[in-house]
Design a protein around this motif. Structure first.
Motif, PDB file in Angstrom:
ATOM      1  N   GLN A 152      94.883 -69.189  70.824  1.00  0.00           N
ATOM      2  CA  GLN A 152      96.131 -69.027  69.661  1.00  0.00           C
ATOM      3  C   GLN A 152      95.698 -68.487  68.376  1.00  0.00           C
ATOM      4  OE1 GLN A 152      97.318 -73.457  70.411  1.00  0.00           O
ATOM      5  NE2 GLN A 152      99.122 -72.567  69.795  1.00  0.00           N
ATOM      6  N   TYR A 153      94.412 -68.475  68.215  1.00  0.00           N
ATOM      7  CA  TYR A 153      93.968 -67.794  66.733  1.00  0.00           C
ATOM      8  C   TYR A 153      94.044 -66.376  66.947  1.00  0.00           C
ATOM      9  CZ  TYR A 153      91.290 -72.394  66.172  1.00  0.00           C
ATOM     10  OH  TYR A 153      91.037 -73.521  65.992  1.00  0.00           O
ATOM     11  N   TYR A 154      94.121 -65.781  68.290  1.00  0.00           N
ATOM     12  CA  TYR A 154      94.286 -64.349  68.353  1.00  0.00           C
ATOM     13  C   TYR A 154      95.794 -64.030  68.541  1.00  0.00           C
ATOM     14  CZ  TYR A 154      89.293 -64.612  69.758  1.00  0.00           C
ATOM     15  OH  TYR A 154      87.904 -64.648  69.742  1.00  0.00           O
ATOM     16  N   GLN A 155      96.570 -64.734  68.695  1.00  0.00           N
ATOM     17  CA  GLN A 155      97.939 -64.796  69.110  1.00  0.00           C
ATOM     18  C   GLN A 155      98.931 -64.928  67.823  1.00  0.00           C
ATOM     19  OE1 GLN A 155      99.181 -63.127  71.695  1.00  0.00           O
ATOM     20  NE2 GLN A 155      97.168 -63.357  72.866  1.00  0.00           N
ATOM     21  N   LYS A 156      98.359 -65.488  66.771  1.00  0.00           N
ATOM     22  CA  LYS A 156      99.038 -66.168  65.603  1.00  0.00           C
ATOM     23  C   LYS A 156      99.690 -64.814  64.836  1.00  0.00           C
ATOM     24  CE  LYS A 156      95.350 -67.025  62.537  1.00  0.00           C
ATOM     25  NZ  LYS A 156      94.751 -68.141  61.900  1.00  0.00           N
ATOM     26  N   TRP A 157      98.955 -63.754  64.893  1.00  0.00           N
ATOM     27  CA  TRP A 157      99.319 -62.587  64.070  1.00  0.00           C
ATOM     28  C   TRP A 157     100.513 -61.683  64.822  1.00  0.00           C
ATOM     29  CZ3 TRP A 157      98.370 -61.523  58.941  1.00  0.00           C
ATOM     30  CH2 TRP A 157      97.297 -62.255  58.474  1.00  0.00           C
ATOM     31  N   GLU A 192      98.200 -71.858  62.739  1.00  0.00           N
ATOM     32  CA  GLU A 192      99.289 -71.414  62.164  1.00  0.00           C
ATOM     33  C   GLU A 192      99.054 -70.876  60.436  1.00  0.00           C
ATOM     34  OE1 GLU A 192     102.262 -74.604  62.195  1.00  0.00           O
ATOM     35  OE2 GLU A 192     102.377 -74.487  64.381  1.00  0.00           O
ATOM     36  N   THR A 193      97.883 -70.808  60.245  1.00  0.00           N
ATOM     37  CA  THR A 193      97.571 -70.298  59.006  1.00  0.00           C
ATOM     38  C   THR A 193      97.083 -68.744  59.186  1.00  0.00           C
ATOM     39  OG1 THR A 193      97.021 -72.287  57.828  1.00  0.00           O
ATOM     40  CG2 THR A 193      96.043 -70.247  57.014  1.00  0.00           C
ATOM     41  N   SER A 207      88.400 -68.207  62.843  1.00  0.00           N
ATOM     42  CA  SER A 207      89.997 -68.514  63.539  1.00  0.00           C
ATOM     43  C   SER A 207      90.914 -67.305  63.201  1.00  0.00           C
ATOM     44  CB  SER A 207      90.519 -69.765  62.915  1.00  0.00           C
ATOM     45  OG  SER A 207      90.776 -69.560  61.360  1.00  0.00           O
ATOM     46  N   ASN A 208      90.380 -66.213  62.659  1.00  0.00           N
ATOM     47  CA  ASN A 208      91.023 -64.858  62.468  1.00  0.00           C
ATOM     48  C   ASN A 208      92.031 -64.883  61.340  1.00  0.00           C
ATOM     49  OD1 ASN A 208      89.830 -64.409  64.949  1.00  0.00           O
ATOM     50  ND2 ASN A 208      91.654 -63.300  65.808  1.00  0.00           N
ATOM     51  N   ASN A 247      87.841 -58.758  62.530  1.00  0.00           N
ATOM     52  CA  ASN A 247      86.714 -58.710  63.417  1.00  0.00           C
ATOM     53  C   ASN A 247      85.348 -58.802  62.505  1.00  0.00           C
ATOM     54  OD1 ASN A 247      88.375 -58.122  65.519  1.00  0.00           O
ATOM     55  ND2 ASN A 247      88.624 -56.150  65.379  1.00  0.00           N
ATOM     56  N   SER A 248      85.399 -57.975  61.323  1.00  0.00           N
ATOM     57  CA  SER A 248      84.095 -58.080  60.599  1.00  0.00           C
ATOM     58  C   SER A 248      83.742 -59.419  60.113  1.00  0.00           C
ATOM     59  CB  SER A 248      84.415 -57.203  59.165  1.00  0.00           C
ATOM     60  OG  SER A 248      83.271 -57.236  58.420  1.00  0.00           O
ATOM     61  N   ALA A 249      84.730 -60.117  59.453  1.00  0.00           N
ATOM     62  CA  ALA A 249      84.634 -61.839  59.231  1.00  0.00           C
ATOM     63  C   ALA A 249      84.053 -62.706  60.455  1.00  0.00           C
ATOM     64  CB  ALA A 249      85.911 -62.423  58.620  1.00  0.00           C
ATOM     65  N   LEU A 250      84.783 -62.189  61.822  1.00  0.00           N
ATOM     66  CA  LEU A 250      84.683 -63.225  62.819  1.00  0.00           C
ATOM     67  C   LEU A 250      82.877 -62.741  63.162  1.00  0.00           C
ATOM     68  CD1 LEU A 250      85.437 -64.743  65.106  1.00  0.00           C
ATOM     69  CD2 LEU A 250      86.071 -62.934  66.304  1.00  0.00           C
ATOM     70  N   GLN A 251      82.555 -61.564  63.216  1.00  0.00           N
ATOM     71  CA  GLN A 251      81.271 -61.138  63.417  1.00  0.00           C
ATOM     72  C   GLN A 251      80.279 -61.624  62.571  1.00  0.00           C
ATOM     73  OE1 GLN A 251      80.410 -59.735  66.295  1.00  0.00           O
ATOM     74  NE2 GLN A 251      78.161 -60.001  65.678  1.00  0.00           N
ATOM     75  N   PHE A 252      80.499 -61.933  61.158  1.00  0.00           N
ATOM     76  CA  PHE A 252      79.449 -62.182  60.158  1.00  0.00           C
ATOM     77  C   PHE A 252      79.465 -63.775  60.537  1.00  0.00           C
ATOM     78  CE2 PHE A 252      79.498 -65.132  56.366  1.00  0.00           C
ATOM     79  CZ  PHE A 252      78.365 -64.684  56.253  1.00  0.00           C
ATOM     80  N   ALA A 253      80.604 -64.564  60.937  1.00  0.00           N
ATOM     81  CA  ALA A 253      80.465 -65.974  61.213  1.00  0.00           C
ATOM     82  C   ALA A 253      79.616 -66.305  62.141  1.00  0.00           C
ATOM     83  CB  ALA A 253      82.104 -66.493  61.281  1.00  0.00           C
TER      84      ALA A 253
END
Length: 294
Positions: free
Chosen positions: A89-94, A182-183, A206-207, A258-264
């Motif tokens: 759902q984190y990927y789909q929320k956008w 949902e955020t 969470s994207n 993607n950059s933030a996800l990779q960093f985390a």
């Protein structure tokens, strides 16, 4: 930190010979605890490990501790892990044209929720035009025995009522998963230094696009445009432009996510590695001592 006082009392009363691990998750004035720690050292507690959850917390503790005390302690930085797992759902929320802007924290004066409410109210028409129709405020009042926190919560609700902004909603306490499903964009609005800011890593994983005042430990995980965005409190124009960028430019938003996800991911792998190395080091030292005693 209150637990340290209880633990110290028991150690001194029973004369336990042990190693003390003190996990600092908040800013702590070392001078307040100096007498207790020195007394424990005198009665035989030779190993006290202070594990700080950020460089900022360590700097505060060391800066308020005397030299002798610092020399007697083992002080290290070991970051907290977010514990948030990947979710589809984190990927789909956008996949929507309607976006949710949120804050997630205690409702305390230093968390700066008031300036986010004012930002939304002053820019509501523009934000609505680009698809943002809600500001969700997650969290409740902590330390209910403190009047300043009770008053702040009431003041926030009164401010929203006076501004006539139906899009601003107080959500109360929710699970991390519920918040970030949902955020779309999170405003980390503290107006005083944060010990760390684990919510930033939760946002990255969470994207979620994260905007932060980047004070204290928060600046250890924020790098504008790569993982999160640093914004000053009340700097409405910059925040508005950054929000427009991530809402209106799909490619730029994907790059930032993607950059933030990779960093985390890399940050937490390294943090977990340091925890494991710490315990492995302690085990080796203990085994060596036992071998020496034989």
């Amino acid at each position: 930190n209150k637990a340290l006082i209880v633990a110290s009392f028991l150690i001194l009363i029973h004369r336990w010979k042990c190693r003390l691990l003190w996990h600092l998750r908040d800013y702590t004035d070392g001078s307040q605890y100096s007498p207790i720690l020195k007394l424990m050292h005198q009665v035989g507690i030779k190993e006290v490990h202070v594990l700080c959850n950020s460089e900022s917390v360590k700097e505060k503790f060391c800066g308020t501790s005397d030299k002798l005390m610092r020399e007697q302690l083992n002080i290290e930085v070991l970051y907290n892990l977010s514990g948030l797992k990947s979710n589809e759902q984190y990927y789909q929320k956008w996949n929507t044209n309607s976006y949710v802007l949120s804050t997630a924290s205690f409702l305390s004066p230093w968390k700066g929720i008031h300036w986010v409410i004012l930002f939304y109210a002053l820019n509501r028409k523009y934000l609505n035009e680009i698809g943002i129709h809600e500001l969700r405020i997650y969290g409740n009042t902590p330390y209910k025995n403190r009047q300043e926190h009770k008053s702040y919560s009431h003041e926030l609700r009164s401010l929203v009522s006076k501004l006539h902004c139906p899009g601003i909603k107080f959500m109360g306490n929710r699970s991390v998963d519920e918040i970030f499903k949902e955020t779309h964009m999170l405003i980390h609005s503290s107006i005083m230094p944060e010990p760390f800011g684990r919510v930033l890593l939760e946002g990255f994983k969470s994207n979620t696009i994260v905007f932060s005042t980047s004070l204290g430990g928060a600046k250890e995980v924020i790098e504008s445009g790569k993982h999160g965005h640093a914004v000053f409190a009340h700097h409405s124009e910059k925040l508005k432009n950054l929000i427009k960028l991530v809402v209106c430019d799909d490619e730029e938003r994907k790059r930032q996510i993607n950059s933030a996800l990779q960093f985390a991911k890399e940050f937490e792998i390294e943090a977990e590695k340091k925890w494991l190395e710490y315990y492995e080091r302690r085990i080796r030292i203990d085994l060596a001592k036992k071998q020496k005693e034989k």
